[in-house]
Each structure stands twice: as C-alpha cells, then as structure tokens.
Design an enzyme around this catalytic site. Structure first.
Site, PDB file in Angstrom:
ATOM      1  N   GLU A   1     -14.699  39.534  34.091  1.00 42.72           N
ATOM      2  CA  GLU A   1     -14.227  40.333  35.223  1.00 42.72           C
ATOM      3  C   GLU A   1     -15.381  40.749  36.125  1.00 42.72           C
ATOM      4  OE1 GLU A   1     -12.120  42.046  31.511  1.00 42.72           O
ATOM      5  OE2 GLU A   1     -13.883  40.813  31.987  1.00 42.72           O
TER       6      GLU A   1
ATOM      7  N   ALA B   1     -10.313  13.735   0.872  1.00 39.28           N
ATOM      8  CA  ALA B   1      -9.559  12.493   0.873  1.00 39.28           C
ATOM      9  C   ALA B   1      -9.288  12.108  -0.569  1.00 39.28           C
ATOM     10  CB  ALA B   1     -10.331  11.384   1.581  1.00 39.28           C
TER      11      ALA B   1
ATOM     12  N   LEU C   1     -17.459  21.775  -4.206  1.00 42.32           N
ATOM     13  CA  LEU C   1     -17.512  22.780  -3.156  1.00 42.32           C
ATOM     14  C   LEU C   1     -16.116  23.117  -2.644  1.00 42.32           C
ATOM     15  CD1 LEU C   1     -19.594  24.470  -1.608  1.00 42.32           C
ATOM     16  CD2 LEU C   1     -19.517  22.745   0.199  1.00 42.32           C
ATOM     17  N   ALA C   2     -15.271  22.109  -2.464  1.00 42.26           N
ATOM     18  CA  ALA C   2     -13.901  22.368  -2.014  1.00 42.26           C
ATOM     19  C   ALA C   2     -13.189  23.287  -2.996  1.00 42.26           C
ATOM     20  CB  ALA C   2     -13.142  21.052  -1.875  1.00 42.26           C
TER      21      ALA C   2
END
Length: 358
Positions: free
Chosen positions: A54, A156, A274-275
């Site tokens: 703004e 995957a 890690l996942a």
C-alpha cells in the site's frame, strides 16, 4: 459491493504480489484507483524491511493526490509497527476514502487494520478474490499458524509398496511423466530435504530439471539432514543454490531454522528413513505417493517405522486427488482433521503443524 473496476484491480494486485519474494513476509500487491476508477498507482512488497504494498503504491503519488481514492489490496492493511509503520494508519493519513482487500491478516500482531480504518471513517470491503489470495500466500499462512513451513513428503513405490528392489536399485520405478511431475513440484518448493544416507547412497543433485536434464529456472534450496558426513565432491554441493547441512535428527529444529530463513514450503525426498521420520513426528502436511504398476517384493519398503503398532493406531488420511501419469498413479493425501474421524490418532500425521526423481 465491489465494482467491476475493483475486481479487475484486485486481479492486477494479485499479479503484482507475485513479483515479491517468498520469505518471512507475505507477498502482497496493491492498486490505487481514482474516484472515477482510473488506475493512479501500483505497488507490491519487495521483501523484509521495504515498504509494504500500500505504501509502495502511495509513494508514487504527489502529496494529497490520494485523498478520496480507493486502495485495492490483496491482504488486510497491517495494524502494527515493525520495520515499517502500520499501513492502515498510512492509508488514513493519505486521505484514502475506501479500502477493498481480499484476505484478513491471520497474525495477531498485524491484524486489526480493517477496524482501525473503519474507526477513522474509511469505507472497507473485504473478501474480494479471497480464494485466489489464500492460494497465493497459503504457505506463508501455514508458517504463521504453525510456526514451521508447510511440509510435503513424497515417495515413489511399486504396487506392492516397495521403494527399491532387494539389491537396492530403484531407478526408475516410475516413468517419465511421473518424474516430470516431481520436478515441476520441486520448482514450487522453497527447500528440498534429503537425509545423509540417501546423499551417500544415491548422490542426488536435488535440483529441479527439465526432460533434457537442463536446470529449470526456479530451484529449491537443498537441505541435507543427518549426522553422517557427506563427501566434498557430492553432487548436492554443486547445486546452483548453497546447500544447508544440519548435523541432527531433530526435524523440528531443522524446520524452525528454515522458517527463520523465510522458507515456507519444504519438499521431503530423502528416502524411506527420512520420510518415515517426518510422518512419525507429525510433521507432514501432505503426502505424495507415486505408484508404479510393478511388483518387486522383498524388504525395501517405501515407509518404515511411522509409530503405528496396530490397526487402531493407523494414520488415516484424506485423499485430495488421484491422477494418472503415464502408466503410474499419483495419490495426493492430507491429514484428516480429528473432528472428522473418531480415531484419536487420525490427525497425528500432521498434528503439529530415494532422492526421489520418483
């Protein structure tokens, strides 16, 4: 009721907002309209410490030229003093007669600008193009509400849930279309995270690439987590962006540090260990499972220990979408809200707010 001119101005403001950097501050755009509906000025936030959208737009006008105008802004004008003063007060002092904004500010410190404007006699309208504004700064809002970046965990797998064959080979489980989709998603992440085990075993580049192997324009920051050393010639060290190394298994600490650096969206591609850790600790806001119609058998599962010992404790997700990518499927899922599921563990996967290449 917003006019057609104001609707157009808001859409323009959203375009302007995207020019600003993703980081500690939200992307915000603004357009100033004359009483007749002509565009007088445009502005956007260029990063921490710079003028807010703004004020950036107002600064382009001559003194007193803003009296009686309409300011169209993508986010509620702020009501606090940080590195810059409150935008709501700047609009009032400029003599703005009407403010139209898309989204209420979600932070306790900055919210309240609309009330301040109304108290000064400024006409205020909210909610114009709200959904588009929410989509634009969704990750920043997540950061404000949870104190950490939005986390997507991707893997995957074969149809029978394996991330690799028993000899460790995993490229390529999925096909070209799935891999292309993965790389496109990397480009919209601020950081891509892998574990040291994956970096040592697969030597991933952690880059976003086109089909021909060339680098895409937008690249996530590579992040490597774990206490093991990575070699000086590791591919990740040749990434176009400086990699970050965290010699820890404390994922919350890693996310907190990334948040302080302005990282809003994290893409986890670090392999099963890690996942599983991100999911087990309730740090996954979204999971992407690329499923190939192949069977591998064996013991190399796409996920390991996620803290589930019985079916009663299963981490139940809501499927957001299912997409066919060539011969493969992509399932996108998000944590169920506890109120929508009777299981006390149903929301735990996101309750705290193989390198992949698929």
């Amino acid at each position: 009721m917003a006019s057609a001119v104001e609707i157009d101005a808001m859409r323009r403001a959203l375009q302007l907002a995207r020019r600003g950097p993703r980081g500690l501050n939200p992307q915000v755009g603004a357009v100033v309209l004359s009483p007749a509906g002509d565009v007088l000025a445009e502005g956007f936030h260029r990063g921490a410490g710079t003028a807010h959208a703004e004020v950036d737009a107002l600064s382009q006008l001559a003194p007193d030229a803003a009296r009686g105008v309409t300011a169209v802004v993508t986010l509620e004008p702020c009501n606090h003093t940080g590195r810059t003063g409150p935008c709501a007060q700047a609009l009032i002092e400029a003599g703005v007669a009407r403010v139209v904004y898309a989204l209420d500010d979600p932070t306790d410190t900055a919210a309240g600008g609309a009330d301040r404007l109304r108290g000064a006699g400024v006409e205020v309208e909210t909610g114009l193009e709200r959904e588009a504004a929410e989509a634009l700064i969704h990750d920043w809002v997540t950061l404000q509400r949870t104190g950490r970046p939005h986390v997507t965990v991707k893997w995957a797998q074969s149809l029978d849930g394996r991330a690799a064959a028993d000899d460790g080979t995993s490229q390529w489980i999925t096909g070209t279309a799935a891999r292309r989709d993965v790389h496109s998603r990397r480009t919209i992440a601020d950081a891509i995270v892998a574990g040291t085990g994956t970096v040592r075993a697969d030597d991933p580049a952690l880059t976003a690439r086109a089909d021909d192997g060339s680098l895409l324009e937008a690249q996530p920051i590579p992040v490597v987590v774990g206490e093991s050393e990575t070699t000086p010639d590791a591919a990740v060290r040749r990434h176009p962006r400086e990699p970050l190394f965290y010699a820890t298994h404390d994922l919350r600490a890693v996310l907190a540090d990334l948040a302080e650096q302005g990282v809003q969206r994290v893409f986890v591609e670090g392999g099963p260990t890690l996942a599983s850790a991100f999911i087990r600790e309730g740090l996954a806001d979204e999971v992407l499972a690329y499923i190939a119609p192949v069977l591998l058998g064996g013991s190399r599962l796409a996920l390991g220990d996620i803290g589930v010992s019985s079916i009663a404790g299963a981490l139940r997700l809501a499927v957001a979408s299912v997409q066919q990518l060539g011969d493969d499927l992509l399932i996108v899922a998000t944590p169920r809200v506890a109120a929508e599921d009777n299981s006390p563990d149903a929301a735990r996967v996101g309750s705290h707010q193989n390198e992949g290449d698929a």
